[in-house]
Structure formats: structure tokens, C-alpha cells
Enzyme design. Structure first.
Site, mmCIF file in Angstrom:
data_model
loop_
_atom_site.group_PDB
_atom_site.id
_atom_site.type_symbol
_atom_site.label_atom_id
_atom_site.label_comp_id
_atom_site.label_asym_id
_atom_site.label_seq_id
_atom_site.Cartn_x
_atom_site.Cartn_y
_atom_site.Cartn_z
ATOM 1 N N GLY A 221 35.498 38.492 0.494
ATOM 2 C CA GLY A 221 36.101 37.977 1.725
ATOM 3 C C GLY A 221 37.501 38.491 2.013
ATOM 4 N N GLU A 437 5.819 33.259 -21.322
ATOM 5 C CA GLU A 437 6.750 32.428 -20.554
ATOM 6 C C GLU A 437 6.655 30.965 -20.989
ATOM 7 O OE1 GLU A 437 8.899 34.059 -19.060
ATOM 8 O OE2 GLU A 437 7.831 35.957 -18.862
ATOM 9 N N ASP A 515 14.236 40.495 -23.701
ATOM 10 C CA ASP A 515 14.608 39.310 -24.484
ATOM 11 C C ASP A 515 15.356 39.735 -25.736
ATOM 12 O OD1 ASP A 515 13.172 37.759 -22.723
ATOM 13 O OD2 ASP A 515 11.349 37.756 -23.948
HETATM 14 P P1 ADP Z 1 35.460 42.273 1.201
HETATM 15 O O1 ADP Z 1 36.385 42.742 2.255
HETATM 16 O O2 ADP Z 1 36.141 41.506 0.112
HETATM 17 O O3 ADP Z 1 34.527 43.306 0.657
HETATM 18 P P2 ADP Z 1 34.300 40.854 3.375
HETATM 19 O O4 ADP Z 1 35.442 40.102 3.906
HETATM 20 O O5 ADP Z 1 33.937 42.101 4.085
HETATM 21 O O6 ADP Z 1 34.513 41.178 1.842
HETATM 22 O O7 ADP Z 1 33.049 39.896 3.279
HETATM 23 C C1 ADP Z 1 31.837 40.209 3.883
HETATM 24 C C2 ADP Z 1 31.255 38.996 4.552
HETATM 25 O O8 ADP Z 1 30.886 38.026 3.587
HETATM 26 C C3 ADP Z 1 32.240 38.296 5.452
HETATM 27 O O9 ADP Z 1 32.248 38.858 6.714
HETATM 28 C C4 ADP Z 1 31.716 36.894 5.458
HETATM 29 O O10 ADP Z 1 30.656 36.791 6.364
HETATM 30 C C5 ADP Z 1 31.148 36.735 4.071
HETATM 31 N N1 ADP Z 1 32.107 36.084 3.164
HETATM 32 C C6 ADP Z 1 32.666 36.607 2.067
HETATM 33 N N2 ADP Z 1 33.489 35.729 1.460
HETATM 34 C C7 ADP Z 1 33.460 34.612 2.208
HETATM 35 C C8 ADP Z 1 34.103 33.349 2.115
HETATM 36 N N3 ADP Z 1 34.933 33.046 1.128
HETATM 37 N N4 ADP Z 1 33.835 32.436 3.066
HETATM 38 C C9 ADP Z 1 33.002 32.714 4.075
HETATM 39 N N5 ADP Z 1 32.366 33.895 4.211
HETATM 40 C C10 ADP Z 1 32.575 34.836 3.304
HETATM 41 ZN ZN ZN Z 2 10.578 36.907 -22.333
#
Ligand code: ADP
Ligand code: ZN
Length: 636
Positions: A221, A437, A515
Site C-alpha cells: 500500500g 492426508e 513433508d
Molecule cells: P505498493 O505501492 O506498496 O506496491 P499499492 O499501493 O500499489 O502497493 O497497493 C496495491 C493495491 O492494493 C492498492 O491499490 C489497494 O487497492 C490495495 N492495498 C494495499 N494495501 C492496502 C491497505 N493497507 N489498505 C487498503 N488497500 C490496500
Molecule cells: Zn503430506
């Protein structure tokens, strides 16, 4: 809004500049042709005139004239299909002729002195000069490219050329759209405040940050957070990626850096976001040509960051997942002096992110998001968003109007393990998988009080796995007790034990490969790194490896290495023996489990507990753990 207009204008000027450049090129070509032609003509002219000054205008003779008046012609110089010369009376002439041996013979007979000029005609000349001309054009073309992109730049056409590379506008994203990383948000709230109340900071004389470095794994994010800062502060957001700044043409990066900073200055206060900043800001090391260019780009970035006054209101936000790779110069005060590390979300964070995105899809009330948060250790925010999206797609594909827990399970397994494999399996392989399993599942239940509760068992092949038993942690685990390690080793090896018990020692399969690998890694880590083995002691023998990685036995003498090997083997043997013992004692129950798997393919944790312990005893979830333990003992 204002930004977008600016943007258009920039593009138009660029077009104009490009048109001018094309015109310039065309003129140059014409000029070159003229020069070449002139060279050829001068050459011919000098031969024709022989340096003499012509007094009278030459007369024109046709081809037939030449033949007819062969006697009159004193000299003739032939160039291609034209001829010049003098008549017997001294008159100069020009003639258009056909290069004809007969004519030559006639003239020769009449006593004409004939010279045939082999120097080039215009078109022949052009052919000869073509390579040279092309070379000149090519050099010109390259120079033009240089100039356009180089620092001295005739045109600032960079952004016009790639309008998509710079994202712009005032984002609507706010902190509400970012979930599960509250402490990071708090750290960045100050930046928002600064952008909003620049003057307050100015009067106080407070030094405000210019650069913020967001680091963390992909999908955590970082971009979202940077946008949200701009959105919260209601300022424009410019985004570029570090990888855009490197190109084949030297100087491109420098010019691009200048360009985005100029753009930012025109639109301050604003956020200038540079993703993948490690692509520019890598430690300076080797001295290859490429590196020199990158170094110049990095220097330009540093110059720009040092260049604008503190109160300009530009905040540069860099993002990287390789902060260790960055050149220290970038991290100095006045540059990226604020660093925020964004971790993968913990269980509570994952829950918040899931809650956020669950609001945006239609999700059934029976879907347990807390369980989903438990079962998604290591997922980034982006992964979680993707999971719910996959679940929604799965629901649509199955004609449902809302997401069920089936859809969620399917989506999660797909992300973790890969898509379902439609694999034609022999019935005996399926049967063996079911027992394998069932072995894992049963021994898991025997250790239910100290290991993660069982989530489900399945014999549906997925990715490389033929089947699996999944566990869900209750909370984020940070360490394991020795008892837990031993219990887990037994659970890992129980699949192989079941194969041996139900199919015989010669029918065991390679299916237990992973495993055994996982068990060996856990044992090795416990013994060489975590100091859990009495015989080996507290020495950190394996300093390279952390949990789950192998690493070399760095600090071990040959003797210690042997001791470690023996100890690992002893632990694994003990775990294997333990699993075999438990399964042998409860053969009937394990068989029941295996048959249920063959019938249903997938069993939930609850169903497994029911089969092993009977219905009533598992009804009350809160007392489940003690019940399991008691029953396990009662079974003996
Ligand atoms: P980074 O830049 O760290 O690679 P991004 O900001 O591009 O990550 O994240 C990609 C998408 O993932 C965002 O546009 C959002 O939709 C989602 N996402 C990632 N982290 C969060 C968060 N903490 N809360 C809400 N959405 C998130
Ligand atoms: Zn196994």
C-alpha cells in the site's frame, strides 16, 4: 484541473517543436543533395571546359546532325549521352547522342579526335555518394535524438512523448481507503498537516520534511498511502517510476528528473511520488557506461531535492522494497530523511483490510472474515483485495448472487497453491492420497491443544500438491515451544506413516517429498539456530539461515556438522515413530477419515473432529481444545 491544462499545453508546444525539427531535417537533406550534385557537376564541368574560356555560345547538334556533319567535327568529348566539342571552324557545340559504336567508327574515319569521359554522371554520382550521405543523415538523426532528450534540449518533449508515464490530478483517495496500517498513517499525518497549513510551520520556523521514503514489500500500500496523503491534503499528486528514468539514451534520466521537478514546482503544494526509487538511487558501485548515466540521474535528483526551499510545499515521496540497496546520499537530512517501513499486515490488519474490501462486494453473512484473516498469513493488502475479487469472480462463474465461504476458500487456495489441477489420477493414487492426508489430519487432532487448529483436509489436487491438510493459526505466531516443534514434526511425517501402515513398507510414495523437506528444515532450524537441542547446545551454528531457509553450517567444525546431522535424523526418526504409533493405535478411525475424504474430497476441520470424536463433543467451540485432549486420551 489546472494541471491537466498545463499538461496539454506542454504537449502542443512539443508537437510544434517536433514539426520544426522535421522541417529542419528536410532542409538539411535537400542541402546535402544539392552539395553532392554540385560536386559532381563541377567535376564534369571542368572536364568539359578543359579550363578554356568559352567566347561564343555553343550550337546545338542533334544525333543525326552529328552523323551528317561527321567531317566537320574536329573534336568530341563524350560524357554519357551528351557530347561537346569544336567544329572544324572553331565553333563549339553541344550534342545529344546515343552511345553507338557505329557513330564512333564514322567519326573516327572522318578524323575526329574523340575523348570518352568516364567521370561520373549525376545519378552515378548519387549512387557513389549514397553511403556517405546516409552516414551523414544517420549522425544527424542521432544528434537530433540527443538534443531532444539531452540536458541542453531543443524541445522538452519527454512527457509529451509518454503522457501515460506521469500520473497526475488531485486524488480522491484518503486515509479511509487505507486499512490495517494505522501506525504508518499516524506517522504520515504530519505531512498532511504541513501541506494543509504551510504558513503555520513557516511562522514557527519548523523544519519540515522534504522527502519521505516508504519501504516495504510490493502490494503493502505504499502507492495507496502516497495518494491518500495528497487526497487528505487536497493537493495534486504526480507519480513517476524510477524505471522510467533510465533509457538507452544518455541524459534522458537527468532531463526527466528536471522535468518532473519543474512540473511539481509549478503546482506546489503537491506530492511528487517516485515509485521504485531504487532504480535511480542504487548504491554507486561499478563504473560501466550505464552506471554513469544512472549516477547522473541520481545526482540530478539530489540537486533538485536540495534545490527547492523548505517552504515550497513539495513533498517528494519515494517508494522501494529494497531500502538496503539505496545510496546513502539519498537518505541524508534534507532529502529522504523521513523513513516509514510498511510491514505486511498482521492478523488484525488483515481483518481490517478484508472488512474494507468486503464492503465493496456482495458477501454472504456466513463468510467468516476473521477466519479468513487467520488463514492469510503473509498476504499483502493487494493480495487480500485480489482474494476477494477472485472470490467474487468464482461466485459469478457459479451463478451465485453473493460470495459464499466456498468462493472464498477456492480463491484463497488458488492464490496460495495455484489453480485446481484437472489431473487424471489412478484410483489407487487417489486412495493413497486419502490415507496420507487422513494421517496428517489425525495426528493434528492429537496435538490440537498445542498446534494450530485444523482448517480442512482435501484430496483435490492443486498446483503441485495432490492433496493437503490446512491449519489456521489462532493468532500471529512469533515463536514455538520445543513441544510445538516436536508435535509439528509428527504431523508433517504422519502422511508417510499412514502410507506405510495401510499400504505396506514397499508401497510408500514420493508424495511425501515436501513433508520431509519442511520437517527437515524445521528440525535443522531448531537445532542449529534456535538452540533447542540439548546435544548440540546453544551455539548458533547456522547464522545464515533463518526459519525456513537452509543456510550453510557456517560455524561448525566437521565434528559438529556430523553431530547436527545425527541430531536432525534422531528428531525426524522420533517424530516418524510417534506418528506411526498414534496412527497404528487408531487404525479404524484413520480409515474412517480416509473413506470420508474419498467420498467428499474435502472435509472441514469441524467435520474431521466429528468423525474422530463424534458429534456432540465438538458442538461447543469454546471448550473444543480441552475436549479434544480428553477424547484423545479416552481413545487409547
Ligand atoms: P505498493 O505501492 O506498496 O506496491 P499499492 O499501493 O500499489 O502497493 O497497493 C496495491 C493495491 O492494493 C492498492 O491499490 C489497494 O487497492 C490495495 N492495498 C494495499 N494495501 C492496502 C491497505 N493497507 N489498505 C487498503 N488497500 C490496500
Ligand atoms: Zn503430506
Amino acid at each position: 484541473m489546472r494541471k491537466l491544462k498545463d499538461f496539454k499545453n506542454a504537449k502542443q508546444t512539443n508537437n510544434k517543436k517536433r514539426d520544426r525539427a522535421s522541417m529542419f531535417l528536410a532542409m538539411f537533406v535537400v542541402l546535402m543533395l544539392a552539395v553532392v550534385a554540385r560536386v559532381v557537376m563541377l567535376d564534369n564541368g571542368s572536364v568539359g571546359d578543359n579550363g578554356k574560356i568559352t567566347v561564343s555560345r555553343p550550337i546545338e547538334l542533334s544525333f543525326s546532325d552529328v552523323i551528317r556533319r561527321a567531317e566537320d567535327i574536329k573534336t568530341m568529348e563524350i560524357r554519357g549521352d551528351s557530347a561537346t566539342g569544336t567544329l572544324a571552324d572553331g565553333t563549339k557545340y553541344n550534342a545529344t547522342i546515343t552511345y553507338d559504336p557505329e557513330m564512333l567508327a564514322t567519326l573516327a574515319k572522318s578524323g575526329t579526335s574523340i575523348t570518352i569521359d568516364t567521370s561520373k554522371t549525376f545519378f552515378e554520382g548519387l549512387v557513389t555518394f549514397a553511403p556517405l550521405l546516409l552516414t551523414i543523415l544517420f549522425i544527424f538523426w542521432i544528434l537530433r535524438g540527443f538534443r531532444r532528450s539531452g540536458p541542453a534540449g531543443i524541445g522538452r518533449s519527454l512527457i509529451g512523448q509518454n503522457p501515460t508515464k506521469i500520473a497526475t490530478g488531485k486524488p480522491k483517495t484518503t486515509f479511509k481507503d487505507v486499512a490495517g496500517i494505522d501506525s504508518e498513517k499516524q506517522e504520515l499525518a504530519e505531512i498532511v498537516d504541513f501541506l494543509k497549513h504551510k504558513d503555520k510551520y513557516k511562522t514557527l520556523g519548523a523544519r519540515v520534511p522534504r522527502g519521505v521514503l516508504l519501504s516495504g514489500q510490493p502490494g503493502t500500500g505504499k502507492t495507496l498511502l502516497a495518494r491518500a496523503i495528497a487526497g487528505e491534503a487536497n493537493v495534486p499528486f504526480f507519480a513517476a517510476s524510477g524505471s522510467d528514468f533510465s533509457g538507452i539514451i544518455v541524459g534522458l534520466g537527468v532531463a526527466k528528473i528536471k522535468e518532473i521537478f519543474e512540473m511539481a514546482k509549478r503546482n506546489a503544494p503537491c506530492i511528487l511520488f517516485i515509485d521504485e526509487i531504487d532504480a535511480i538511487g542504487q548504491k554507486r558501485s561499478t563504473h560501466s557506461y550505464n552506471d554513469q548515466d544512472r549516477e547522473q540521474t541520481l545526482n540530478q535528483l539530489l540537486i533538485e531535492m536540495d534545490g527547492f526551499a523548505n517552504d515550497t510545499g513539495i513533498i517528494v515521496i519515494g517508494a522501494t522494497n529494497r531500502v538496503d540497496m539505496l545510496d546513502q546520499a539519498l537518505l541524508r537530512p534534507g532529502r529522504f530523511d523521513r523513513q516509514v517501513y510498511i510491514e505486511l499486515p498482521d492478523m488484525a490488519g488483515r481483518r481490517e483490510i478484508l472488512d474494507l474490501y468486503a464492503k465493496k462486494v456482495k458477501i454472504g453473512s456466513e463468510v467468516n472474515l476473521q477466519d479468513l484473516a487467520r488463514g492469510t498469513t503473509g498476504f499483502s493488502g493487494a493480495d487480500l483485495e485480489n482474494l476477494l475479487n477472485e472470490a467474487a469472480l468464482h461466485a459469478v462463474r457459479n451463478g451465485r448472487s453473493e460470495i459464499t465461504s466456498d468462493d472464498v476458500e477456492e480463491a484463497r487456495d488458488k492464490i496460495i497453491m495455484g489453480p485446481r489441477k484437472i489431473r487424471k489420477m489412478r484410483p489407487e493414487d487417489i486412495k493413497l492420497t486419502a490415507y496420507h492426508e487422513a494421517g496428517h489430519a489425525f495426528v493434528s487432532l492429537m496435538y490440537a491443544d498445542i498446534t494450530d487448529p485444523i482448517h480442512k483436509a482435501t484430496i483435490i489436487p492443486r498446483g503441485r500438491a495432490l492433496g493437503m491438510v490446512q491449519h489456521l493459526p489462532i493468532d500471529d505466531k512469533v515463536s514455538m515451544t520445543l513441544d510445538e516443534v516436536r508435535a509439528n514434526l509428527s504431523i508433517y511425517l504422519a502422511g508417510r506413516s499412514a502410507e506405510e501402515i495401510f499400504f505396506g513398507a514397499n508401497k510408500i510414495t514420493t508424495g511425501a517429498e515436501s513433508d520431509i523437506a519442511v520437517a527437515t528444515r524445521l528440525a535443522r532450524y531448531s537445532i542449529t539456530t534456535a538452540g533447542l537441542s540439548k546435544r548440540v547446545g546453544l551455539a548458533a551454528i547456522n547464522q545464515v539461515g533463518t526459519f525456513g531457509t537452509r543456510g550453510a553450517l557456517e560455524n561448525a567444525s566437521e565434528k559438529t556438522a556430523e553431530l547436527v546431522d545425527n541430531e536432525i535424523k534422531a528428531w525426524l526418526d522420533a517424530a516418524h515413530a510417534d506418528a506411526t504409533k498414534q496412527l497404528t493405535k487408531n487404525k479404524k478411525t484413520v480409515e474412517k477419515l480416509a473413506n470420508a475424504l474419498l467420498e467428499h474430497e474435502t472435509l472441514t476441520g469441524e467435520e474431521i473432529r466429528e468423525i474422530v470424536f463424534g458429534k456432540k463433543k465438538t458442538a461447543n467451540k469454546t471448550t473444543k481444545k480441552t475436549t479434544v485432549r480428553k477424547n484423545a486420551k479416552a481413545k487409547k
